[in-house]
Design a protein around this motif. Sequence first.
Motif, PDB file in Angstrom:
ATOM      1  N   CYS A   1      -6.288   6.978   2.389  1.00 31.28           N
ATOM      2  CA  CYS A   1      -7.039   6.167   3.354  1.00 31.28           C
ATOM      3  C   CYS A   1      -7.361   6.915   4.640  1.00 31.28           C
ATOM      4  CB  CYS A   1      -6.302   4.866   3.668  1.00 31.28           C
ATOM      5  SG  CYS A   1      -4.884   5.063   4.760  1.00 31.28           S
TER       6      CYS A   1
ATOM      7  N   ALA B   1      -0.087   2.363   5.895  1.00 32.08           N
ATOM      8  CA  ALA B   1      -1.326   1.570   5.901  1.00 32.08           C
ATOM      9  C   ALA B   1      -1.741   1.140   4.502  1.00 32.08           C
ATOM     10  CB  ALA B   1      -2.444   2.363   6.571  1.00 32.08           C
ATOM     11  N   CYS B   2      -1.629   2.035   3.525  1.00 29.80           N
ATOM     12  CA  CYS B   2      -2.162   1.696   2.189  1.00 29.80           C
ATOM     13  C   CYS B   2      -1.148   1.916   1.069  1.00 29.80           C
ATOM     14  CB  CYS B   2      -3.436   2.494   1.913  1.00 29.80           C
ATOM     15  SG  CYS B   2      -3.149   4.225   1.485  1.00 29.80           S
TER      16      CYS B   2
ATOM     17  N   PHE C   1       0.033   4.606  -0.245  1.00 33.11           N
ATOM     18  CA  PHE C   1      -0.195   5.742  -1.144  1.00 33.11           C
ATOM     19  C   PHE C   1       1.023   6.659  -1.133  1.00 33.11           C
ATOM     20  CE2 PHE C   1      -2.776   9.686  -2.305  1.00 33.11           C
ATOM     21  CZ  PHE C   1      -3.022   9.257  -3.600  1.00 33.11           C
TER      22      PHE C   1
ATOM     23  N   CYS D   1       2.349   6.134   2.727  1.00 31.50           N
ATOM     24  CA  CYS D   1       1.460   5.686   3.795  1.00 31.50           C
ATOM     25  C   CYS D   1       1.761   4.236   4.163  1.00 31.50           C
ATOM     26  CB  CYS D   1       0.004   5.831   3.359  1.00 31.50           C
ATOM     27  SG  CYS D   1      -1.155   5.173   4.579  1.00 31.50           S
TER      28      CYS D   1
ATOM     29  N   CYS E   1      -2.768  10.311   5.641  1.00 29.82           N
ATOM     30  CA  CYS E   1      -2.782   9.829   4.261  1.00 29.82           C
ATOM     31  C   CYS E   1      -3.953  10.432   3.495  1.00 29.82           C
ATOM     32  CB  CYS E   1      -2.875   8.309   4.265  1.00 29.82           C
ATOM     33  SG  CYS E   1      -3.057   7.621   2.611  1.00 29.82           S
TER      34      CYS E   1
HETATM   35 ZN   LIG Z   1      -3.081   5.442   3.366  1.00 33.96          ZN
END
Ligand SMILES: [Zn+2]
Length: 276
Positions: A14, A35-36, A38, A33, A11
Motif C-alpha cells: 500500500c 495499514a493494510c 501486508f 503493515c 509497505c
Molecule cells: Zn500496507
Amino acid sequence: MDTEPYDFQRCKLCGAAAAAPRYRLKATTIQVCAACDFHFITQLDVMPGDQPETEIRTLDVVAWNFIEKQLKKNRPQLERRLDLVAHHTPLHETECLDIGAGVGLFGHLLEGTGAIPFGIEPQLVFRQFAEEKYRLQLRAETIDHPYWQERHAGRFAVVTLWDTLEHLNFPVETLRDAIRVMRPGGLLFLDTPSRDSLYYRISEWSYRLSNGANPLFLNSLYSPKPFRHKQIFTVRQLTELIERLGLELVELNRSGALDSSNKIVLVAKKPEKASA
Ligand SMILES: [Zn+2]
C-alpha cells in the motif's frame, strides 16, 4: 535502477510508512503493515543484470540433473495451469508471455498447443536449460525494462505468472508493468501461495504462543536467499490489488476452494477499453 536502499518501513503493497517487524525468524524478519496487514521480509534480490559478476555459475551436470528432478515434480501442476489457460482462450497462434518462466517448461507446453511462447527469466542457468532442452529463448530483461515496456506495450493476449509473485522484489510494480504489455481484452493468469492457508495461521499462533521460539512453517515459507519467497498475499489483498490496477477478476480458485497446494489461482482481464 534505484540505488537507494529500500526502507522496509514502507509497505510494499500500500506504500504507507506503516510496516514494522513482527516475526523475527532465523534468517530474516517479517514486516507487517499496520495499514493494510501486508506481510513481507526485509530482503530484496540484486538482479543479475545489475551485477554481472554474480552470474558466473553456468549449467553443469549437477545443475542439469537437479533441474530434471524438479521438472518431474512441477509438470503435473503446470499441465493443470495450461488447461486453465486453454479453458479461457484459444491458444493457437496466440502470443503468450510467461513472467518468471523458470526453465521454460510452461513455454514448452504452450508451444505444443500451437501458441507462440515468450518468457522472462532472470537466472542464467534456467535460461540455458530452456535453450538446450526446449530450444526456447527466454529473455533476461525484467518486465520493467524498455525492451518490454516500449517495444511490446499492448501486445500480449495472455500473460502468466506461475509461482512468481511471491518471489518478486516489488510485486505491485511488476504487475502494473505486466498489465501494460497486455493487449486490451487480454488475460492475466497467476498462482501464488495463500496467507489464508491454515498452516500459515497456525504458524503465526505458534510463534506468538512460544514468544518466537517456534515459528513452525514461517521459516520455510520465507527465505532471504536470492529468488526465494519475499511476500505472501491473502486472497483479499491480491484480488483488491488486481482491481486497483484496473483489471476485472474473471476467476478465482477454479475448484471453488483453495487447492491442496494452498495456492491462490486467479484469472483477470484487461478491459477492452483500457483507462491507462
Ligand atoms: Zn500496507
